[in-house]
Design a protein around this motif. Structure first.
Motif, PDB file in Angstrom:
ATOM      1  N   LYS A   1       0.816  -1.217   0.000  1.00  0.00           N
ATOM      2  CA  LYS A   1       0.000   0.000   0.000  1.00  0.00           C
ATOM      3  C   LYS A   1       0.847   1.262   0.000  1.00  0.00           C
ATOM      4  N   SER A   2       1.918   1.250   0.771  1.00  0.00           N
ATOM      5  CA  SER A   2       2.708   2.468   0.956  1.00  0.00           C
ATOM      6  C   SER A   2       3.780   2.652  -0.111  1.00  0.00           C
ATOM      7  N   LEU A   3       4.331   1.563  -0.617  1.00  0.00           N
ATOM      8  CA  LEU A   3       5.440   1.657  -1.580  1.00  0.00           C
ATOM      9  C   LEU A   3       5.031   1.289  -3.002  1.00  0.00           C
ATOM     10  N   GLY A   4       3.840   0.765  -3.176  1.00  0.00           N
ATOM     11  CA  GLY A   4       3.393   0.399  -4.516  1.00  0.00           C
ATOM     12  C   GLY A   4       4.232  -0.716  -5.104  1.00  0.00           C
ATOM     13  N   ASP A   5       4.478  -0.655  -6.406  1.00  0.00           N
ATOM     14  CA  ASP A   5       5.243  -1.705  -7.091  1.00  0.00           C
ATOM     15  C   ASP A   5       6.670  -1.825  -6.568  1.00  0.00           C
ATOM     16  N   HIS A   6       7.199  -0.735  -5.981  1.00  0.00           N
ATOM     17  CA  HIS A   6       8.568  -0.778  -5.465  1.00  0.00           C
ATOM     18  C   HIS A   6       8.712  -1.810  -4.343  1.00  0.00           C
ATOM     19  N   ALA A   7       7.604  -2.123  -3.654  1.00  0.00           N
ATOM     20  CA  ALA A   7       7.656  -3.125  -2.583  1.00  0.00           C
ATOM     21  C   ALA A   7       8.142  -4.469  -3.112  1.00  0.00           C
TER      22      ALA A   7
ATOM     23  N   ASP B   1       4.669 -18.683   1.067  1.00  0.00           N
ATOM     24  CA  ASP B   1       3.276 -18.430   1.427  1.00  0.00           C
ATOM     25  C   ASP B   1       2.702 -17.491   0.369  1.00  0.00           C
ATOM     26  N   PRO B   2       1.676 -17.885  -0.361  1.00  0.00           N
ATOM     27  CA  PRO B   2       1.129 -17.036  -1.420  1.00  0.00           C
ATOM     28  C   PRO B   2       0.692 -15.644  -0.934  1.00  0.00           C
ATOM     29  N   GLU B   3       0.329 -15.528   0.360  1.00  0.00           N
ATOM     30  CA  GLU B   3      -0.095 -14.230   0.890  1.00  0.00           C
ATOM     31  C   GLU B   3       1.104 -13.339   1.247  1.00  0.00           C
ATOM     32  N   CYS B   4       2.289 -13.924   1.313  1.00  0.00           N
ATOM     33  CA  CYS B   4       3.505 -13.173   1.615  1.00  0.00           C
ATOM     34  C   CYS B   4       4.448 -13.350   0.422  1.00  0.00           C
ATOM     35  N   ASP B   5       4.313 -12.470  -0.555  1.00  0.00           N
ATOM     36  CA  ASP B   5       4.945 -12.694  -1.858  1.00  0.00           C
ATOM     37  C   ASP B   5       5.989 -11.640  -2.218  1.00  0.00           C
ATOM     38  N   LEU B   6       6.649 -11.075  -1.185  1.00  0.00           N
ATOM     39  CA  LEU B   6       7.720 -10.110  -1.440  1.00  0.00           C
ATOM     40  C   LEU B   6       9.075 -10.810  -1.332  1.00  0.00           C
ATOM     41  N   ASP B   7      10.141 -10.040  -1.493  1.00  0.00           N
ATOM     42  CA  ASP B   7      11.506 -10.581  -1.445  1.00  0.00           C
ATOM     43  C   ASP B   7      12.001 -10.539  -0.007  1.00  0.00           C
TER      44      ASP B   7
END
Length: 423
Positions: free
Chosen positions: A327-333, A379-385
């Motif tokens: 939400k806060s960083l957008g695609d940069h997240a 975890d599909p709900e936690c999909d960041l690096d």
């Protein structure tokens, strides 16, 4: 507001697996875990029997017998961390105007270990309904008032300026430093000793978290028990520790030739006014804290090089803050390394926010992102690096660190590299 820039010039850390900054960073950069079966008391009656304990010898760490007798373990940790931070800063606090030197210490649960132990004594192991106060230590009052932590630190450095304890649950370590930054910016002080300390590994704390099933029951594999963002996570591992910083105004630090770890350029805190322990899955309140901290730092979200997550290892928290980063960083997240050091040092409640600030400053110092240990299952709900298992070399000029606490507290802080600052 004077607009003064505030920087970190000294760091002191006592954490599981690392007494002192050097050992602490070694643990993190090597991806080692310090979680183990509880040794402080018999954990057999409890659902969760693992914790992240510090191998701390108060006398060997320079505390006198009187200090050891007078102070709860959390206060002892704070004093030792303070001494390391002041020595690291090279600041001669004795030559300062004492009224321009202040203290802020965060703590979520105060002198829990001391109170638990003293209750056992005065109640004769719980057998007395009316406790016998004659068996209590003479300094028991200090255990009841967490303000004694700030007083002890102030006495240790000779500070006669503002002296405060900040207790906002698990965001206390972030909020205490954030408050110190505001005092420096407004010109009320020249130097702040700021940080947090908690030593909650006691039967009463374990019982409380057992009751709400917040801590992990993975007792058969303590070193793999803390699994932030992993699909098999099932609760956090309780820890203990302290981190303390010397904070001062940038130009003053430069004039005395101090080493500058980082500038604290933005900070914000919000509350979700929703539930004592629950979190909305959309992460809106944390996202708002992040946006305000970025605005204060005057940088865009795409400038963040690394995110130090709260990453407690509970399903709702990891889902909540993953949403907040998006939400806060957008695609940069999706392009930003994220990690949780709680996978290695556990969750020391109010202290962890300051310990994580220390980790961020050291990550910037070394251009290395610490890993999320024990992260094997997606975890599909936690999909960041989430930087699984192994530390990563990564240019780190701007860092975001966040915290989330019972009561709905959500805090965010931005640390930035100060150009021209070298060891």
């Amino acid at each position: 507001m004077t607009g003064r820039r505030v920087v970190i010039t000294g760091i002191g850390v006592l954490a599981p697996g690392g007494v002192g900054v050097k050992d602490f960073w070694s643990l993190l950069s090597e991806g080692r875990t310090a979680t183990r079966g509880i040794t402080f008391f018999d954990p057999a009656p409890f659902r969760s029997r693992v914790a992240a304990e510090i191998d701390f010898d108060a006398e060997a760490s320079g505390l006198s017998p009187q200090e050891i007798r007078r102070m709860d373990r959390a206060a002892q940790l704070a004093i030792v961390a303070t001494r390391e931070a002041v020595a690291d800063s090279g600041l001669d606090v004795g030559a300062m105007d004492p009224y321009r030197l202040g203290v802020t210490i965060g703590s979520a649960v105060g002198a829990t270990m001391g109170l638990d132990e003293e209750y056992r004594v005065v109640s004769d192991e719980g057998r007395l309904d009316l406790v016998d106060h004659e068996y209590a230590i003479p300094h028991l009052y200090n255990y009841f008032v967490p303000s004694s932590f700030a007083a002890e630190v102030a006495w240790a450095v000779g500070a006669q300026g503002p002296s405060t304890v900040v207790s906002t649950g698990c965001t206390s370590g972030l909020d205490s430093v954030g408050y110190a930054v505001e005092l420096l910016r407004e010109g009320s002080v020249d130097v702040m000793i700021a940080g947090a300390s908690d030593a909650p590994i006691s039967p009463i704390t374990m019982a409380c978290f057992d009751a709400i099933k917040a801590t992990t029951p993975r007792d058969d594999a303590p070193e793999q028990a803390s699994r932030p963002f992993d699909g098999t996570r099932n609760g956090f591992v309780l820890g203990e520790g302290s981190a303390v910083f010397v904070l001062e105004e940038l130009e003053s630090a430069r004039r005395r030739g101090a080493h500058i770890y980082a500038e604290i350029s933005g900070y914000a805190s919000r509350c979700n006014a929703f539930h004592m322990t629950g979190l909305r899955p959309d992460g809106e309140e944390m996202a708002e804290a992040i946006r305000v901290a970025l605005d204060e730092a005057r940088i865009a979200g795409d400038r963040i090089d690394y995110i130090n997550a709260h990453g407690s290892g509970t399903k709702q928290n990891d889902r909540h803050e993953t949403a907040a980063f998006k939400k806060s960083l957008g695609d940069h997240a999706y392009r930003t390394p994220v990690s949780s050091i709680k996978s290695m040092v556990g969750h020391s409640l109010g202290a962890i926010g300051s310990i994580e600030i220390a980790a961020c400053a050291l990550a910037m110092e070394n251009n290395v992102v610490p890993p999320t240990a024990n992260l094997h299952t997606a975890d599909p709900e936690c999909d960041l690096d989430y930087v699984p298992l192994t530390a990563r070399d990564h240019r780190t000029d701007t860092v975001l660190t966040v915290g989330s606490g019972f009561g709905g507290f959500q805090s965010a802080m931005v640390l930035a590299r100060v150009e021209g600052s070298t060891r």
